[in-house]
Write an enzyme that holds these catalytic residues in place. Structure first.
Site, PDB file in Angstrom:
ATOM      1  N   GLU A  31      -0.300  -3.444  -5.448  1.00  0.00           N
ATOM      2  CA  GLU A  31      -1.393  -4.125  -4.739  1.00  0.00           C
ATOM      3  C   GLU A  31      -1.370  -5.612  -5.088  1.00  0.00           C
ATOM      4  O   GLU A  31      -1.151  -5.980  -6.247  1.00  0.00           O
ATOM      5  CB  GLU A  31      -2.717  -3.475  -5.159  1.00  0.00           C
ATOM      6  CG  GLU A  31      -3.706  -3.293  -4.058  1.00  0.00           C
ATOM      7  CD  GLU A  31      -3.260  -2.364  -2.932  1.00  0.00           C
ATOM      8  OE1 GLU A  31      -2.686  -2.859  -1.942  1.00  0.00           O
ATOM      9  OE2 GLU A  31      -3.494  -1.156  -3.035  1.00  0.00           O
ATOM     10  N   HIS A  32      -1.580  -6.432  -4.080  1.00  0.00           N
ATOM     11  CA  HIS A  32      -1.583  -7.909  -4.226  1.00  0.00           C
ATOM     12  C   HIS A  32      -0.216  -8.449  -4.670  1.00  0.00           C
ATOM     13  O   HIS A  32      -0.110  -9.591  -5.082  1.00  0.00           O
ATOM     14  CB  HIS A  32      -2.689  -8.382  -5.183  1.00  0.00           C
ATOM     15  CG  HIS A  32      -4.066  -8.164  -4.608  1.00  0.00           C
ATOM     16  ND1 HIS A  32      -4.699  -9.100  -3.829  1.00  0.00           N
ATOM     17  CD2 HIS A  32      -4.887  -7.095  -4.671  1.00  0.00           C
ATOM     18  CE1 HIS A  32      -5.878  -8.616  -3.451  1.00  0.00           C
ATOM     19  NE2 HIS A  32      -6.013  -7.395  -3.939  1.00  0.00           N
ATOM     20  N   GLY A 117     -13.242  -2.230   7.966  1.00  0.00           N
ATOM     21  CA  GLY A 117     -13.785  -2.627   6.660  1.00  0.00           C
ATOM     22  C   GLY A 117     -13.523  -1.600   5.569  1.00  0.00           C
ATOM     23  O   GLY A 117     -14.081  -1.690   4.489  1.00  0.00           O
ATOM     24  N   SER A 121      -6.524  -1.455   7.090  1.00  0.00           N
ATOM     25  CA  SER A 121      -5.791  -2.421   7.911  1.00  0.00           C
ATOM     26  C   SER A 121      -5.987  -2.266   9.408  1.00  0.00           C
ATOM     27  O   SER A 121      -5.021  -2.269  10.180  1.00  0.00           O
ATOM     28  CB  SER A 121      -4.293  -2.363   7.621  1.00  0.00           C
ATOM     29  OG  SER A 121      -4.075  -2.692   6.309  1.00  0.00           O
ATOM     30  N   ASP A 167       0.625  -5.131   5.462  1.00  0.00           N
ATOM     31  CA  ASP A 167      -0.112  -4.315   6.432  1.00  0.00           C
ATOM     32  C   ASP A 167       0.575  -4.302   7.798  1.00  0.00           C
ATOM     33  O   ASP A 167       0.753  -3.258   8.422  1.00  0.00           O
ATOM     34  CB  ASP A 167      -1.542  -4.844   6.589  1.00  0.00           C
ATOM     35  CG  ASP A 167      -2.279  -4.904   5.262  1.00  0.00           C
ATOM     36  OD1 ASP A 167      -1.759  -4.360   4.276  1.00  0.00           O
ATOM     37  OD2 ASP A 167      -3.359  -5.502   5.217  1.00  0.00           O
TER      38      ASP A 167
HETATM   39  C1  GLA Z   1      -4.711  -6.870   2.135  1.00  0.00           C
HETATM   40  C2  GLA Z   1      -3.660  -7.842   2.648  1.00  0.00           C
HETATM   41  C3  GLA Z   1      -2.259  -7.420   2.198  1.00  0.00           C
HETATM   42  C4  GLA Z   1      -2.201  -7.145   0.713  1.00  0.00           C
HETATM   43  C5  GLA Z   1      -3.360  -6.264   0.267  1.00  0.00           C
HETATM   44  C6  GLA Z   1      -3.431  -6.128  -1.230  1.00  0.00           C
HETATM   45  O1  GLA Z   1      -4.574  -5.629   2.732  1.00  0.00           O
HETATM   46  O2  GLA Z   1      -3.691  -7.930   4.053  1.00  0.00           O
HETATM   47  O3  GLA Z   1      -1.323  -8.398   2.578  1.00  0.00           O
HETATM   48  O4  GLA Z   1      -2.172  -8.342  -0.015  1.00  0.00           O
HETATM   49  O5  GLA Z   1      -4.614  -6.744   0.732  1.00  0.00           O
HETATM   50  O6  GLA Z   1      -2.324  -5.472  -1.711  1.00  0.00           O
END
Ligand code: GLA
Length: 380
Positions: A31-32, A117, A121, A167
């Protein structure tokens, strides 16, 4: 696709229309890491956004979202960021069409199954479906990756979220029964089978909308970049946190801003967890994989600070339930869903225990979704 949706498309557009469908995504771990040029492990889900389009009679771009009962209309030269969901469609026109405008008007109808929300995605799915539809209608000859990159730019420039590529990539490249290990630097990817019949992926929705999270999200990105900038003074070869080892980071803790340091520590560890996690998945070792999911969650909560009390509560409680291999908050953060790996024969029991506990604590019942990993965006 639900027959009601097909009927509604028919009702609003008449006979001559085409339909594009694009799924949301789950992310098992990583994540991130995408905007830090690291790795992610998403898969497309069986919840989609559908867009039907037909030539308009008024030479304008007319959009209707069935879910919201909303209608918007734009002139062909009014392609700029706006508030709300139409901005994603306008953004894709700007990014993909040769003259940054449509040559003639279109009527669009949007219908969705992805909760908005919830961190699944829905906005990336909207961009992916529309990108695919534009590619088809105007014979643009674009690759799926080009459409994904246009979706990312749309999110950044038309919606103000400085997101990574995960996403949009997952929505366009999904494959049934497979997760995708994506290298967000080279954009090379590998499908990894996720074909366990004795375990299911379950999402538990905190019912806390992450809508307001974009400023914090953008701040995290800046903090990571701040950390890289500092580390480059010691290691000029470093281009992103992807290149940083735990030893390098620890060696310079004192010289770094303490907040930037925590953010960087999470990313460096998360990238490693992802690489280890892919090995465990290939070995079918879900016990070990699940432990990494918990570690990911507590890193997100304590070091990256993108969790919330509701997500922490769910992860803490689910960990006590027999049959659960691992769980963590998924997506950008500040609410949305937690993702859990649960033994198939324990899924129902687990959901009811969790719903009851959550209800007692927060006075609302979390929606739960048993996911299956599905195909990416398609023209129907
Ligand atoms: C959101 C962003 C992604 C990613 C995630 C965290 O979904 O759109 O690009 O950074 O957060 O992993």
């Amino acid at each position: 696709m639900l027959p009601e949706i097909r009927q509604q498309f028919q009702q609003y557009l008449g006979k001559e229309h085409e339909i594009a469908a694009a799924p949301g995504r789950v992310n098992l771990i990583g994540e991130h890491t995408d905007y830090n040029q690291g790795f992610v492990l998403p898969g497309a889900i069986d919840k989609k956004i559908f867009i039907a389009l037909a030539v308009s009679t008024n030479n304008r771009l007319n959009m209707r979202a069935i879910q919201y009962g909303e209608i918007f209309s734009y002139g062909l030269d009014e392609i700029r960021p706006v508030k709300g969901w139409p901005t994603y469609l306008l953004g894709m026109i700007h990014m993909l069409m040769p003259e940054k405008r449509l040559p003639y008007g279109l009527d669009l109808v949007v219908a969705g199954e992805i909760p908005v929300g919830a961190g699944m995605s829905s906005s990336a799915a909207l961009c992916s479906a529309f990108g695919l539809a534009l590619n088809e209608r105007f014979q643009l000859g674009l690759t799926r990756m080009a459409i994904a990159l246009a979706g990312q730019k749309t999110e950044q420039q038309f919606a103000g979220l400085q997101c990574g590529i995960m996403d949009q990539f997952a929505s366009l490249h999904g494959k049934a029964g497979h997760l995708i290990k994506l290298d967000c630097r080279s954009l090379q990817f590998e499908y990894i089978p996720f074909d366990f019949t004795d375990h299911r992926i379950v999402l538990v929705n905190t019912m806390v909308s992450h809508q307001l999270a974009s400023s914090e999200y953008n701040l995290r990105r800046q903090q990571c970049e701040g950390g890289v900038f500092r580390l480059q003074q010691f290691y000029p070869e470093i281009k992103s946190l992807r290149d940083v080892t735990q030893a390098q980071l620890l060696a310079h803790q004192e010289q770094m801003d303490p907040t930037d340091f925590m953010r960087c520590r999470f990313i460096v560890e998360e990238n490693k967890r992802l690489l280890d996690g892919c090995v465990f998945l290939k070995e079918k070792n879900l016990e070990a994989f699940g432990r990494l999911m918990y570690a990911s969650h507590w890193g997100l909560s304590r070091d990256y600070q993108v969790s919330c009390p509701e997500s922490d509560f769910l992860v803490e409680e689910i960990a006590k339930i027999p049959g659960v291999k691992g769980a963590r908050q998924m997506g950008g953060g500040f609410g949305g869903c937690i993702i859990a790996l649960i033994k198939t024969d324990r899924v129902d029991a687990c959901i009811s225990i969790l719903q009851e506990k959550y209800q007692n604590q927060f006075l609302k019942t979390p929606d739960c979704y048993i996911m299956s990993i599905s195909e990416g965006a398609q023209m129907l």
